[in-house]
Design an enzyme around this catalytic site. Structure first.
Site, PDB file in Angstrom:
ATOM      1  N   LYS A  20       0.306  -1.214  -0.123  1.00 38.07           N
ATOM      2  CA  LYS A  20      -0.054   0.062  -0.063  1.00 38.07           C
ATOM      3  C   LYS A  20       1.007   1.281  -0.037  1.00 38.07           C
ATOM      4  CE  LYS A  20      -1.686   2.966   1.794  1.00 38.07           C
ATOM      5  NZ  LYS A  20      -1.459   4.422   1.282  1.00 38.07           N
ATOM      6  N   CYS A  31      13.088  10.861   6.940  1.00 40.49           N
ATOM      7  CA  CYS A  31      13.043  10.351   8.932  1.00 40.49           C
ATOM      8  C   CYS A  31      14.271  10.027   9.073  1.00 40.49           C
ATOM      9  CB  CYS A  31      12.692   8.627   8.930  1.00 40.49           C
ATOM     10  SG  CYS A  31      13.455   7.510   7.497  1.00 40.49           S
ATOM     11  N   GLU A  50       9.694  15.763  15.374  1.00 40.47           N
ATOM     12  CA  GLU A  50       9.636  15.875  13.275  1.00 40.47           C
ATOM     13  C   GLU A  50       9.048  17.071  12.422  1.00 40.47           C
ATOM     14  OE1 GLU A  50       8.499  11.435  11.799  1.00 40.47           O
ATOM     15  OE2 GLU A  50      11.017  11.752  11.505  1.00 40.47           O
TER      16      GLU A  50
HETATM   17  P1  NAD Z   1       1.618   8.189   7.660  1.00 43.01           P
HETATM   18  O1  NAD Z   1       2.521   7.819   8.620  1.00 43.01           O
HETATM   19  O2  NAD Z   1      -0.022   9.579   7.543  1.00 43.01           O
HETATM   20  O3  NAD Z   1       1.416   7.735   6.301  1.00 43.01           O
HETATM   21  C1  NAD Z   1       2.472   6.398   6.651  1.00 43.01           C
HETATM   22  C2  NAD Z   1       1.804   5.999   5.157  1.00 43.01           C
HETATM   23  O4  NAD Z   1       0.846   4.745   6.102  1.00 43.01           O
HETATM   24  C3  NAD Z   1       0.908   5.629   3.959  1.00 43.01           C
HETATM   25  O5  NAD Z   1       1.462   5.240   2.835  1.00 43.01           O
HETATM   26  C4  NAD Z   1      -0.872   6.333   4.702  1.00 43.01           C
HETATM   27  O6  NAD Z   1      -1.437   6.305   3.401  1.00 43.01           O
HETATM   28  C5  NAD Z   1      -0.818   4.853   5.776  1.00 43.01           C
HETATM   29  N1  NAD Z   1      -2.186   5.305   6.981  1.00 43.01           N
HETATM   30  C6  NAD Z   1      -1.901   6.293   7.095  1.00 43.01           C
HETATM   31  N2  NAD Z   1      -3.146   5.987   7.861  1.00 43.01           N
HETATM   32  C7  NAD Z   1      -3.135   4.677   7.964  1.00 43.01           C
HETATM   33  C8  NAD Z   1      -3.753   4.418   8.775  1.00 43.01           C
HETATM   34  N3  NAD Z   1      -4.576   4.268  10.516  1.00 43.01           N
HETATM   35  N4  NAD Z   1      -3.657   2.332   8.203  1.00 43.01           N
HETATM   36  C9  NAD Z   1      -2.512   1.791   8.063  1.00 43.01           C
HETATM   37  N5  NAD Z   1      -2.275   2.865   6.521  1.00 43.01           N
HETATM   38  C10 NAD Z   1      -1.884   4.536   6.979  1.00 43.01           C
HETATM   39  O7  NAD Z   1       2.106  10.058   7.309  1.00 43.01           O
HETATM   40  P2  NAD Z   1       1.752  11.191   7.027  1.00 43.01           P
HETATM   41  O8  NAD Z   1       0.704  11.897   7.199  1.00 43.01           O
HETATM   42  O9  NAD Z   1       2.091  11.074   5.001  1.00 43.01           O
HETATM   43  O10 NAD Z   1       3.276  11.997   7.317  1.00 43.01           O
HETATM   44  C11 NAD Z   1       2.868  12.566   8.914  1.00 43.01           C
HETATM   45  C12 NAD Z   1       4.260  12.842   8.911  1.00 43.01           C
HETATM   46  O11 NAD Z   1       4.882  11.540   9.140  1.00 43.01           O
HETATM   47  C13 NAD Z   1       4.810  13.578   8.871  1.00 43.01           C
HETATM   48  O12 NAD Z   1       4.948  14.482   8.978  1.00 43.01           O
HETATM   49  C14 NAD Z   1       6.779  12.745   9.323  1.00 43.01           C
HETATM   50  O13 NAD Z   1       6.931  13.889   9.929  1.00 43.01           O
HETATM   51  C15 NAD Z   1       5.995  11.765   9.531  1.00 43.01           C
HETATM   52  N6  NAD Z   1       6.218  10.561   8.511  1.00 43.01           N
HETATM   53  C16 NAD Z   1       7.227  10.012   8.569  1.00 43.01           C
HETATM   54  C17 NAD Z   1       8.297   9.146   8.094  1.00 43.01           C
HETATM   55  C18 NAD Z   1       9.171   8.367   7.830  1.00 43.01           C
HETATM   56  O14 NAD Z   1       9.459   7.720   6.754  1.00 43.01           O
HETATM   57  N7  NAD Z   1       9.524   8.264   8.640  1.00 43.01           N
HETATM   58  C19 NAD Z   1       7.680   9.029   6.544  1.00 43.01           C
HETATM   59  C20 NAD Z   1       6.657   9.829   5.611  1.00 43.01           C
HETATM   60  C21 NAD Z   1       5.629  10.555   7.000  1.00 43.01           C
END
Ligand code: NAD
Length: 477
Positions: free
Chosen positions: A171, A280, A379
């Protein structure tokens, strides 16, 4: 319009709904992806099980290696195409997009070579027994990928899972799916059987949640925010499904007075502006020996002022952020800094050619950030570097470990004994001494401690997480 890729076929989502794909460089829609739901996840999980049961479990480790290598070669042949896709989808400057495609090639190459080198052990035991351990795949693994490095995170996660004998349901993030759909098509061309790699796009709370809850998923690999990581772990715990979580960091760069600043300064800048700070492992906290705090900040300020931000294809130092809400998030942090009276040392420039509708943020260097302020604790996921000074080694360790995170730490000093003392005392999954990130390091195990997550991806170590150990005891007298 982009379709899901299930069982080596392009398919529409069950809902028939789509989500627009936005170019971060100009904020305009240019494509659509499927807005999938639990029905599509059922379809993909069923395809993965069929593949596992009918074909994949019989494929030898050596043959798996050949398939992964064939995919690595295919990706290499299509590297420019994939880089261009990801560039538009994610707003990556050309150099970054190409580096990500090259890393994807390397992940499949590395894991191709690892397939037939993963094995168990024989254990000394009682007289009359022979005991061995087998490393067995979990079965069907779920991969929830973020938007910051789709190709790289797919490579490290799906590459490792396939090498260990699993099949995958992926996903991607709703903001960054396009390159992964194309890679799955290339995998089919490379000879992967139908159902080995399935891509289902859509929103996290709909399709990501359905994937995490699906009883047919035997392991979940998640990279993203700590908040969603917690949800995934809770959902997985209900059916005792193992998870690997990579949840980001607030990684310190610790600079001692004896550091080689010529070497350090470009690395300090790059560690926070690479991918517009949406990394990250970004080196987002700068801890500096107080005897060199002022001169180092002056030199870093000059370097920040030279940084240029603009559309991805201009290939400047920094591209746009992924989306408007991410831009707003960074603005909110910076306005909090202003309210708290945190001084700004310097800022880069957004070029005139950058469309007003794009999601740009100039790299910003802040100083004297209080250790408990949210800028030093959370972050930002944007190009914002927070500097603070330390008195001595103990103080540096205290500041370095003063967040909930523990992903990466950078230590800059010429003193060999201090290098080792510091490496032992900082709480993080990786430590870099007189460098930061080692250029990505496909071979180097990666993951965090504390709220940065648990489990390791990358390197050979990842294969242990993508397998389960079976102990077999034979009594033969
Ligand atoms: P997120 O955690 O919401 O998204 C990451 C993935 O999880 C995406 O594929 C998203 O569709 C999925 N996801 C979201 N809600 C979910 C749920 N309830 N169940 C299963 N999967 C779900 O991250 P975001 O909203 O895109 O970004 C928000 C913050 O997260 C950013 O500002 C950053 O701080 C952090 N982030 C960190 C990384 C990393 O590499 N550690 C990567 C992206 C974002």
């Amino acid at each position: 319009m982009q379709l899901n890729y299930i069982a080596n076929a392009s398919v529409r989502s069950a809902s028939g709904k789509t989500i627009p794909v936005i170019d971060p460089s100009d904020g305009q829609p240019f494509d659509e992806i499927q807005r999938s739901n639990a029905q599509d996840i059922n379809h993909a999980v069923q395809a993965a099980h069929d593949c596992l049961d009918k074909v994949w479990h019989k494929v030898s480790a050596a043959e798996r290696g050949r398939l992964l290598m064939a995919l690595s070669r295919k990706i290499a042949e299509h590297a420019d195409e994939l880089a261009a896709i990801e560039q538009r989808d994610c707003g990556k400057p050309t150099k970054q997009a190409k580096a990500d495609a090259a890393a994807l090639v390397r992940y499949f190459e590395f894991y191709a070579g690892a397939c037939d080198k993963l094995h168990g052990e024989t254990l000394p035991y009682l007289d009359g027994y022979s005991v061995m351990t087998w490393r067995e795949p979990h079965g069907v693994t779920g991969h929830i990928i973020p938007w910051n490095y789709p190709m790289q995170i797919f490579g490290r996660s799906v590459g490792g899972a396939l090498a260990a004998g699993n099949v995958c349901v992926v996903k991607p993030a709703e903001d960054a799916c396009l390159s992964l759909i194309r890679v799955a098509q290339l995998a089919a061309e490379a000879g992967f059987p139908a159902g080995a790699i399935n891509i289902v796009t859509g929103y996290g709370h709909e399709v990501g949640d359905a994937l995490a809850r699906h009883p047919g998923i035997h392991h979940i690999s998640f990279t993203g925010s700590p908040t969603v990581g917690t949800l995934i772990q809770q959902v997985a715990a209900e059916r005792h499904c193992p998870v690997t979580l990579e949840l980001g960091g607030k990684s310190p760069q610790i600079v001692f007075a004896d550091a080689d600043l010529e070497q350090a300064i470009p690395a300090l800048v790059n560690a926070i502006v690479q991918n517009a700070g949406q990394t990250c492992s970004a080196g987002s906290r700068l801890l500096v020996d107080d005897t060199i705090y002022e001169p180092l900040l002056a030199r870093l300020g000059q370097a920040f002022e030279k940084l240029r931000v603009g559309p991805a294809t201009m290939d400047l130092d920094v591209g746009p952020l992924i989306r408007q809400t991410q831009q707003q998030r960074v603005w909110d942090f910076l306005s909090d800094a202003q309210v708290a009276g945190i001084p700004r040392v310097a800022q880069g420039q957004i070029v005139d050619k950058a469309p007003d509708t794009g999601f740009y943020q100039a790299p910003t260097l802040l100083r004297d950030v209080p250790v408990m302020h949210r800028l030093a604790q959370e972050e930002v996921f944007g190009p914002v570097l927070c500097a603070m000074s330390f008195r001595d080694e103990d103080h540096a360790v205290e500041l370095a470990n003063a967040t909930q995170f523990g992903l990466v730490a950078g230590i800059w000093t010429q003193d060999g004994a201090r290098q080792f003392r510091m490496a032992k005392r900082v709480k993080s999954g990786q430590v870099f001494i007189n460098n930061y990130g080692a250029g990505g390091g496909v071979e180097l195990p990666f993951g965090g401690v504390k709220s940065s997550g648990h489990g390791r991806e990358k390197g050979f170590e990842a294969l242990y997480g993508f397998t389960t150990l079976k102990t077999v005891a034979v009594k033969h007298g």
